[in-house]
Design a protein around this motif. Structure first.
Motif, PDB file in Angstrom:
ATOM      1  N   ALA A   1      29.768  51.100  19.407  1.00 43.37           N
ATOM      2  CA  ALA A   1      29.953  52.259  20.279  1.00 43.37           C
ATOM      3  C   ALA A   1      28.645  52.646  20.964  1.00 43.37           C
ATOM      4  CB  ALA A   1      30.500  53.440  19.477  1.00 43.37           C
ATOM      5  N   VAL A   2      27.550  52.615  20.212  1.00 46.30           N
ATOM      6  CA  VAL A   2      26.238  52.916  20.801  1.00 46.30           C
ATOM      7  C   VAL A   2      25.900  51.889  21.877  1.00 46.30           C
ATOM      8  CG1 VAL A   2      23.754  53.044  20.343  1.00 46.30           C
ATOM      9  CG2 VAL A   2      25.364  54.133  18.768  1.00 46.30           C
ATOM     10  N   LEU A   3      26.141  50.624  21.588  1.00 48.72           N
ATOM     11  CA  LEU A   3      25.834  49.575  22.567  1.00 48.72           C
ATOM     12  C   LEU A   3      26.691  49.711  23.820  1.00 48.72           C
ATOM     13  CD1 LEU A   3      25.476  46.495  20.199  1.00 48.72           C
ATOM     14  CD2 LEU A   3      23.637  47.801  21.285  1.00 48.72           C
ATOM     15  N   TYR A   4      27.960  50.077  23.641  1.00 54.79           N
ATOM     16  CA  TYR A   4      28.812  50.314  24.809  1.00 54.79           C
ATOM     17  C   TYR A   4      28.221  51.408  25.692  1.00 54.79           C
ATOM     18  CZ  TYR A   4      32.190  52.702  27.667  1.00 54.79           C
ATOM     19  OH  TYR A   4      32.773  53.349  28.731  1.00 54.79           O
ATOM     20  N   LEU A   5      27.889  52.540  25.088  1.00 53.07           N
ATOM     21  CA  LEU A   5      27.344  53.658  25.861  1.00 53.07           C
ATOM     22  C   LEU A   5      26.026  53.273  26.525  1.00 53.07           C
ATOM     23  CD1 LEU A   5      28.120  56.600  23.423  1.00 53.07           C
ATOM     24  CD2 LEU A   5      29.188  56.197  25.654  1.00 53.07           C
ATOM     25  N   ASP A   6      25.227  52.467  25.828  1.00 59.29           N
ATOM     26  CA  ASP A   6      23.935  52.082  26.392  1.00 59.29           C
ATOM     27  C   ASP A   6      24.107  51.237  27.651  1.00 59.29           C
ATOM     28  OD1 ASP A   6      21.114  52.475  25.855  1.00 59.29           O
ATOM     29  OD2 ASP A   6      20.991  50.303  25.609  1.00 59.29           O
ATOM     30  N   ALA A   7      25.179  50.462  27.691  1.00 61.42           N
ATOM     31  CA  ALA A   7      25.411  49.581  28.840  1.00 61.42           C
ATOM     32  C   ALA A   7      26.257  50.227  29.937  1.00 61.42           C
ATOM     33  CB  ALA A   7      26.089  48.299  28.372  1.00 61.42           C
ATOM     34  N   ALA A   8      26.857  51.378  29.637  1.00 56.00           N
ATOM     35  CA  ALA A   8      27.833  51.991  30.546  1.00 56.00           C
ATOM     36  C   ALA A   8      27.139  52.960  31.498  1.00 56.00           C
ATOM     37  CB  ALA A   8      28.919  52.708  29.748  1.00 56.00           C
ATOM     38  N   GLY A   9      26.625  52.437  32.587  1.00 59.70           N
ATOM     39  CA  GLY A   9      25.793  53.223  33.488  1.00 59.70           C
ATOM     40  C   GLY A   9      26.482  54.388  34.168  1.00 59.70           C
ATOM     41  N   PHE A  10      27.812  54.406  34.175  1.00 61.58           N
ATOM     42  CA  PHE A  10      28.555  55.489  34.832  1.00 61.58           C
ATOM     43  C   PHE A  10      29.052  56.516  33.818  1.00 61.58           C
ATOM     44  CE2 PHE A  10      32.182  56.936  37.690  1.00 61.58           C
ATOM     45  CZ  PHE A  10      31.348  57.504  38.648  1.00 61.58           C
ATOM     46  N   VAL A  11      28.612  56.398  32.565  1.00 60.03           N
ATOM     47  CA  VAL A  11      29.062  57.306  31.513  1.00 60.03           C
ATOM     48  C   VAL A  11      27.902  58.182  31.064  1.00 60.03           C
ATOM     49  CG1 VAL A  11      30.038  57.483  29.191  1.00 60.03           C
ATOM     50  CG2 VAL A  11      30.797  55.652  30.723  1.00 60.03           C
ATOM     51  N   THR A  12      28.066  59.496  31.219  1.00 64.37           N
ATOM     52  CA  THR A  12      27.083  60.438  30.695  1.00 64.37           C
ATOM     53  C   THR A  12      27.801  61.731  30.312  1.00 64.37           C
ATOM     54  OG1 THR A  12      24.866  61.372  31.032  1.00 64.37           O
ATOM     55  CG2 THR A  12      26.403  61.505  32.908  1.00 64.37           C
ATOM     56  N   GLY A  13      27.279  62.414  29.310  1.00 62.41           N
ATOM     57  CA  GLY A  13      27.930  63.623  28.814  1.00 62.41           C
ATOM     58  C   GLY A  13      29.143  63.345  27.952  1.00 62.41           C
ATOM     59  N   GLU A  14      29.287  62.118  27.483  1.00 63.74           N
ATOM     60  CA  GLU A  14      30.464  61.718  26.706  1.00 63.74           C
ATOM     61  C   GLU A  14      30.227  61.909  25.211  1.00 63.74           C
ATOM     62  OE1 GLU A  14      34.186  60.224  25.588  1.00 63.74           O
ATOM     63  OE2 GLU A  14      33.433  60.987  27.497  1.00 63.74           O
ATOM     64  N   ILE A  15      31.235  62.466  24.518  1.00 64.25           N
ATOM     65  CA  ILE A  15      31.256  62.507  23.063  1.00 64.25           C
ATOM     66  C   ILE A  15      32.301  61.483  22.629  1.00 64.25           C
ATOM     67  CG2 ILE A  15      31.438  63.951  21.006  1.00 64.25           C
ATOM     68  CD1 ILE A  15      29.340  64.941  23.036  1.00 64.25           C
ATOM     69  N   LEU A  16      31.861  60.296  22.256  1.00 65.37           N
ATOM     70  CA  LEU A  16      32.770  59.181  21.966  1.00 65.37           C
ATOM     71  C   LEU A  16      33.157  59.206  20.494  1.00 65.37           C
ATOM     72  CD1 LEU A  16      34.192  56.576  22.795  1.00 65.37           C
ATOM     73  CD2 LEU A  16      32.034  55.355  22.420  1.00 65.37           C
ATOM     74  N   HIS A  17      34.435  59.522  20.233  1.00 65.61           N
ATOM     75  CA  HIS A  17      34.923  59.600  18.854  1.00 65.61           C
ATOM     76  C   HIS A  17      35.247  58.200  18.329  1.00 65.61           C
ATOM     77  CE1 HIS A  17      35.578  63.738  20.298  1.00 65.61           C
ATOM     78  NE2 HIS A  17      35.349  64.052  19.049  1.00 65.61           N
ATOM     79  N   VAL A  18      34.603  57.870  17.220  1.00 66.18           N
ATOM     80  CA  VAL A  18      34.850  56.591  16.550  1.00 66.18           C
ATOM     81  C   VAL A  18      35.202  56.962  15.116  1.00 66.18           C
ATOM     82  CG1 VAL A  18      33.906  54.318  16.018  1.00 66.18           C
ATOM     83  CG2 VAL A  18      33.140  55.537  18.063  1.00 66.18           C
ATOM     84  N   ASP A  19      36.457  57.375  14.918  1.00 73.75           N
ATOM     85  CA  ASP A  19      36.810  58.100  13.694  1.00 73.75           C
ATOM     86  C   ASP A  19      38.194  57.768  13.157  1.00 73.75           C
ATOM     87  OD1 ASP A  19      38.477  59.314  15.530  1.00 73.75           O
ATOM     88  OD2 ASP A  19      37.534  61.287  15.408  1.00 73.75           O
ATOM     89  N   GLY A  20      38.727  56.617  13.531  1.00 71.63           N
ATOM     90  CA  GLY A  20      40.036  56.241  13.002  1.00 71.63           C
ATOM     91  C   GLY A  20      41.146  57.219  13.311  1.00 71.63           C
ATOM     92  N   GLY A  21      41.026  57.940  14.433  1.00 68.28           N
ATOM     93  CA  GLY A  21      42.034  58.904  14.839  1.00 68.28           C
ATOM     94  C   GLY A  21      41.857  60.301  14.257  1.00 68.28           C
ATOM     95  N   GLN A  22      40.791  60.503  13.494  1.00 70.35           N
ATOM     96  CA  GLN A  22      40.594  61.765  12.793  1.00 70.35           C
ATOM     97  C   GLN A  22      40.617  62.971  13.745  1.00 70.35           C
ATOM     98  OE1 GLN A  22      36.669  63.201  10.863  1.00 70.35           O
ATOM     99  NE2 GLN A  22      37.588  61.890   9.334  1.00 70.35           N
ATOM    100  N   SER A  23      39.935  62.857  14.867  1.00 68.26           N
ATOM    101  CA  SER A  23      39.849  64.003  15.777  1.00 68.26           C
ATOM    102  C   SER A  23      41.131  64.229  16.561  1.00 68.26           C
ATOM    103  CB  SER A  23      38.687  63.803  16.761  1.00 68.26           C
ATOM    104  OG  SER A  23      38.872  62.640  17.542  1.00 68.26           O
ATOM    105  N   ALA A  24      42.030  63.234  16.559  1.00 65.03           N
ATOM    106  CA  ALA A  24      43.291  63.396  17.281  1.00 65.03           C
ATOM    107  C   ALA A  24      44.290  64.256  16.515  1.00 65.03           C
ATOM    108  CB  ALA A  24      43.899  62.030  17.572  1.00 65.03           C
ATOM    109  N   GLY A  25      44.174  64.261  15.186  1.00 67.55           N
ATOM    110  CA  GLY A  25      45.085  65.069  14.388  1.00 67.55           C
ATOM    111  C   GLY A  25      45.600  64.315  13.177  1.00 67.55           C
ATOM    112  N   HIS A  26      46.456  65.009  12.422  1.00 71.62           N
ATOM    113  CA  HIS A  26      47.026  64.417  11.204  1.00 71.62           C
ATOM    114  C   HIS A  26      48.517  64.732  11.151  1.00 71.62           C
ATOM    115  CE1 HIS A  26      43.403  63.089   8.997  1.00 71.62           C
ATOM    116  NE2 HIS A  26      42.824  63.983   9.749  1.00 71.62           N
TER     117      HIS A  26
END
Length: 236
Positions: A211-236
């Motif tokens: 995820a860090v490497l993706y963001l580092d290469a993604a020149g058009f992405v800024t201000g993003e909070i990228l959830h890598v949490d197995g769906g945790q933030s989406a709900g239960h």
């Protein structure tokens, strides 16, 4: 010194996600400045170890000075150092409060301020911080007020900095993990921790590294909070 070769700073770099990030950046031919209190010198000439407490302004100054003197630039800062104290709210001590703020917020402030100042001179750079999905999705049985207070602050600061520096070539993002299988989690806790995620398992170190490497290469992405949490933030 090759001033064209990119340079990454990684805090909390001695084990777990931090060690994985150091290896991943080296695999992509970055020079790396690796920091933690217990970091040991590396046999790899492309990795400079800077031991010290990231909450100490002098440590941040040494990290940036090493990056500039050895490699001449700073392209990426990964604010990976962090601490997590799981206690009921009323059981937190003044020492718990101080230590969480020191590592999670003060450490972020000092190194990010110094790194962005150099990135601004270059006209380019990227800051990415590792936070937690508990800031968005509190879980019954996982008391996390100090994590939410500090890492939630980093999420807010990420968006604020992204807008402040958007026209100056500096991007700012965050990766917001669920529970990741690292040495800080004893094997006997893995069953309970896996059940906290809708996908039914803990994350792996590579999930966060990628995820860090993706963001580092993604020149058009800024201000993003990228959830890598197995769906945790989406709900239960």
């Amino acid at each position: 010194m090759n001033s064209q070769q990119k340079v990454a700073i990684v805090t909390g770099a001695s084990q777990g996600i931090g060690a994985g990030l150091v290896k991943a950046f080296r695999d992509r031919n970055y020079h790396v400045i690796a920091n933690s209190r217990s970091i040991r010198p590396s046999s790899d000439a492309g990795v400079i170890a800077v031991p010290g407490d990231i909450a100490d302004h002098a440590t941040a100054e040494r990290i940036v000075a090493e990056a500039l003197s050895r490699f001449g630039r700073i392209d990426t800062l990964v604010n990976n150092a962090g601490t997590f104290t799981a206690k009921p709210f009323t059981a937190f001590t003044a020492e718990d409060y101080a230590s969480n703020l020191a590592v999670n917020l003060t450490g972020f402030f000092h190194i990010t301020q110094l790194a962005i100042a150099e990135m601004e001179k270059q006209g380019s750079g990227h800051v990415v911080s590792v936070t937690t999905s508990l800031t968005d999705h509190a879980i019954d049985g996982v008391p996390s007020v100090l994590a939410s207070l500090t890492k939630g602050g980093l999420n807010a600061a990420t968006k604020s900095l992204a807008i402040e520096y958007a026209k100056r070539g500096v991007r700012v993002n965050a990766v917001s993990p669920g529970v990741i299988k690292t040495p800080m989690h004893a094997p006997e806790t893995h069953g309970f921790l896996s059940a906290l995620h809708p996908v039914g398992r803990m994350g792996e170190i590579d999930d966060i590294v990628n995820a860090v490497l993706y963001l580092d290469a993604a020149g058009f992405v800024t201000g993003e909070i990228l959830h890598v949490d197995g769906g945790q933030s989406a709900g239960h």
